[in-house]
Scaffold this motif. Sequence first.
Motif, short mmCIF file in Angstrom:
data_model
loop_
_atom_site.label_atom_id
_atom_site.label_comp_id
_atom_site.label_asym_id
_atom_site.label_seq_id
_atom_site.Cartn_x
_atom_site.Cartn_y
_atom_site.Cartn_z
N LYS A 1 0.83 -1.21 0.00
CA LYS A 1 0.00 0.00 0.00
C LYS A 1 0.86 1.26 0.00
O LYS A 1 1.86 1.34 0.72
CB LYS A 1 -0.93 0.00 1.21
CG LYS A 1 -2.03 -1.04 1.14
CD LYS A 1 -3.05 -0.86 2.25
CE LYS A 1 -4.19 -1.83 2.14
NZ LYS A 1 -5.22 -1.62 3.18
N ALA B 1 -3.51 2.60 -1.42
CA ALA B 1 -3.78 1.22 -1.82
C ALA B 1 -2.55 0.66 -2.52
O ALA B 1 -1.54 1.35 -2.66
CB ALA B 1 -5.01 1.16 -2.74
N HIS C 1 -8.21 -5.40 0.25
CA HIS C 1 -8.05 -4.01 0.71
C HIS C 1 -9.14 -3.61 1.71
O HIS C 1 -9.21 -2.45 2.11
CB HIS C 1 -8.11 -3.05 -0.48
CG HIS C 1 -6.85 -3.01 -1.30
ND1 HIS C 1 -6.54 -3.98 -2.22
CD2 HIS C 1 -5.82 -2.12 -1.33
CE1 HIS C 1 -5.39 -3.68 -2.80
NE2 HIS C 1 -4.93 -2.56 -2.27
#
Length: 359
Positions: A193, A234, A323
């Motif tokens: 991320k 992300a 996620h």
Amino acid sequence: MAKSFKRSYKFSFKTSLYLSIFLTLIVGVFSLWTSGFLIWPTLGFALVCFLISFIIIQYRVEHFIYKRIKNIYDNVALLDASTLDPSQITTDMATLTKEVEKFAKGKKLEIETLQVRETYRKEFIGNVSHELKTPLFTVQGYILTLLDGAMKDKAVRKKYLQRANKGVERLIYIVKDLDMITKLETGDLHLNKEDFNIVELIQNVFDLLEMKAAKKNISLVFDRPYKEPIMVKADMDRMQQVISNLVVNSIKYGKKDGTTEVSIENLIKNKVIIRISDNGEGIEKANIPRLFERFFRVDKSGSRKEGGSGLGLSIVKHILEAHNEKIYVESVYGVSSEFSFTLEKAKSSTKTAGKKIKA
């Protein structure tokens, strides 16, 4: 069956009362025929008879029910019979019946779930076989043709080897996608991320798929100009894969001379939602719940002209779930479809993102 049964004396009381009255009447009639009716001894006999009957019946009924319930535990594996406490098992059959019915309903639900899973397993195996056998047979066909003598012709040999290579590439593509889904499901795929500009990423996807969209004269556009960057947190490579798969899907099922439009909106304080919509053929309502299953295709004809592994939407779902994000689908059959998913904003842009993005 952790629930305790309440002790009930109703059955024993009534039975003892009936026996006492019956026996007292017999004793009373016998007394009249012999020495005359004596009320106090007769009442005493009735009381003693009632007490003795009550104690014996209550004990025997409880013991009888306990044995039967223990057999139920042994036969249906409701619980380990060694955990059964005789003090909990009494003449309260209503409570027992409810507990057994609850157990039966739980088992029925478990069986139905297993049946659904078995159906899914069979469909999955069938789909995998179908997806793999096409390129395998293609490769085998070209190799056999070359072995039968075609390899002597250099032009034919090169052409057939190139086609066989395409089949092998498709097999590798499918296996890699399956491997990725497995890693995502088991948590073995590491997510890197980072903060990045989602607008720039989407534009990169547009540039990569421009030629593919041009074949059907489909325009890849934003809903409006995004002059300021929109920072999200992300795995950038995985998000590019998500957006690419969704855009490719919209091109694949979009109408010729159509449009694929992407919009980015504020959802809540620390989330944005990315919407990818088209004016294609749409999806039937019955098919929407199964869209993210592996190898599921809306087109049941079995055609593979559009290519792909049949795993694109399944990969999208698993990446977003990794996620801790969600994906949504809205579609009107014959009109349009919209896929949308959420993403976490970068902390540095949380305070100002609301001013930059039209809500």
